[in-house]
Motif scaffolding. Structure first.
Motif, PDB file in Angstrom:
ATOM      1  N   ALA A   1      44.166  36.743  36.916  1.00  0.00           N
ATOM      2  CA  ALA A   1      43.572  37.286  35.693  1.00  0.00           C
ATOM      3  C   ALA A   1      44.283  36.822  34.427  1.00  0.00           C
ATOM      4  O   ALA A   1      43.793  37.068  33.326  1.00  0.00           O
ATOM      5  CB  ALA A   1      43.575  38.813  35.741  1.00  0.00           C
TER       6      ALA A   1
ATOM      7  N   TYR B   1      40.928  41.715  40.319  1.00  0.00           N
ATOM      8  CA  TYR B   1      41.386  41.096  39.077  1.00  0.00           C
ATOM      9  C   TYR B   1      40.559  41.512  37.865  1.00  0.00           C
ATOM     10  O   TYR B   1      41.035  41.418  36.720  1.00  0.00           O
ATOM     11  CB  TYR B   1      41.359  39.568  39.212  1.00  0.00           C
TER      12      TYR B   1
ATOM     13  N   LEU C   1      41.577  41.853  33.835  1.00  0.00           N
ATOM     14  CA  LEU C   1      41.066  40.879  32.876  1.00  0.00           C
ATOM     15  C   LEU C   1      40.350  41.592  31.727  1.00  0.00           C
ATOM     16  O   LEU C   1      40.521  41.225  30.549  1.00  0.00           O
ATOM     17  CB  LEU C   1      40.118  39.911  33.581  1.00  0.00           C
TER      18      LEU C   1
END
Length: 395
Positions: free
Chosen positions: A147, A201, A205
């Protein structure tokens, strides 16, 4: 707990280690009934992470709280039917196996909604159920690197470093609990089964709001800056005269002018915008560091707070447990486990609400402690049938 906002919601936790179990634990803190499915021999791997207390991970006291433990060997050919019988009486299934593994175990979304047509499934996996990486394995540290968090963490010109805790598990666990509530709301509106597909992830993010949009404007990736903030100066950790560390972020114009006044540094007033302060970061950070280094932490904190400046100490676990505000808010609580003959300090449910409270209603279960009672209550099995399942290694 019977009066929480999630009272009447039953959660089947078919996940291991951190993100999935955290999501179900958060739901349990606010009234949901949580039944955790574990392997009969070893249970959740998180039971075995050091430090151990009586042969069981100390962390299990927190991760397993508010749950009942049922043992089912998902590799056994008869396990899928048993999980399906439990799912038939469940609102939410939380799982974090890889998509191919769920299909192999025959407990994927389509399998389980055959037992309950309006089932909600929250599926946390490393890369999500779609895309070319869907069946790659992954853990929090892999997700943090993927990420971009790891890329931007560390000192300039030095190798990237991990955050001090696997934050992808924590952030995604919270987001997965949020996703469960969204899916329940949609289920209740439509009467239809809901699948929440959460890649480990993605919440991380999403959390780094500046990372991608800055790149889209500048064409450059944000590089490692140590403790500095790419958008704010001064914003750093500063060492005090007595060897403590102070977090001091002047994140607004008002905070900056208050800091200039406390420092008696009228010459710094020329830097009258954040853009100007970022351009002169080296000078400003150095001056603030010298100012902090000339004071001990406690009297400096009193001075800063009196001036209305946001600042705070870098706390250890010992500092947190002794802090009067933490104690007054009940942010850390002592939970007794009569079976272990001891109590554990652990984090309380987060937040305070006007109409309800979070609750730690039961200590973390012994492996398989509730297998018999749950199979009787939900699967409708009798003693001889449960004994047969045990003989054949299903539970």
């Amino acid at each position: 707990m019977t009066d929480g906002p999630l009272s009447g919601v039953r959660v089947l936790d078919v996940s291991t280690i951190l993100a999935g179990p955290l999501a179900s634990s958060l739901l349990g803190e606010f009234g949901a009934e949580v039944i955790k499915v574990e392997h009969p021999a070893e249970g959740d791997p998180a039971r075995h992470y050091p430090p151990l207390d009586g042969g069981v991970s100390a962390g299990w006291a927190r991760l397993g709280r508010n749950k009942r433990s049922v043992t089912i060997d998902l590799h056994h050919p008869d396990a899928a039917g048993l999980v399906g019988r439990l799912a038939a009486h469940t609102d939410v299934v939380v799982t974090n196996f890889r998509p191919a593994t769920l299909r192999r175990f025959r407990i994927d979304f389509d399998d389980l909604r055959g037992h309950r047509p309006d089932l909600v499934m929250v599926h946390v996996s490393a890369y999500g159920r779609t895309g070319p990486y869907a069946d790659r394995p992954g853990f929090a540290r892999v997700a943090e690197a993927f990420a971009g968090l790891t890329y931007r963490t560390g000192e300039p010109g030095r190798p990237p470093v991990f955050a001090g805790y696997p934050v992808a598990d924590g952030v995604t666990g919270i987001y997965a609990a949020f996703a469960a509530l969204l899916a329940l709301r949609q289920r209740d509106r439509t009467g239809q089964a809901q699948l929440a597909d959460i890649a480990l992830y993605e919440p991380l993010l999403r959390m780094m709001e500046d990372f991608i949009v800055d790149y889209s404007v500048t064409g450059e990736s944000r590089e490692r800056q140590g403790n500095r903030n790419p958008h704010i100066s001064p914003n750093n950790l500063y060492r005090t005269r007595d060897g403590r560390w102070l977090a001091l972020p002047a994140s607004t114009e008002q905070m900056w002018w208050r800091l200039v006044k406390v420092m008696d540094a009228a010459d710094l007033a020329v830097h009258d915008s954040m853009t100007a302060r970022l351009e002169h970061r080296e000078e400003i950070e150095s001056r603030v560091a010298d100012f902090v280094a000339a004071h001990d932490l406690e009297p400096l904190m009193s001075r800063l707070l009196e001036a209305g400046i946001a600042a705070g100490p870098v706390n250890s676990a010992a500092d947190i447990c002794a802090d009067p505000h933490i104690r007054a808010r009940g942010s850390v609580v002592e939970v007794a486990d009569d079976r272990a003959g001891r109590s554990y300090l652990m984090q309380a449910p987060a937040g305070r609400f006007s109409g309800f409270d979070g609750s730690i209603s039961r200590p973390a279960p012994v492996l398989g402690e509730h297998t018999t009672e749950v199979l009787r209550e939900l699967a409708g099995l009798h003693g001889a049938e449960i004994d047969d399942l045990r003989r054949r290694g299903v539970v």
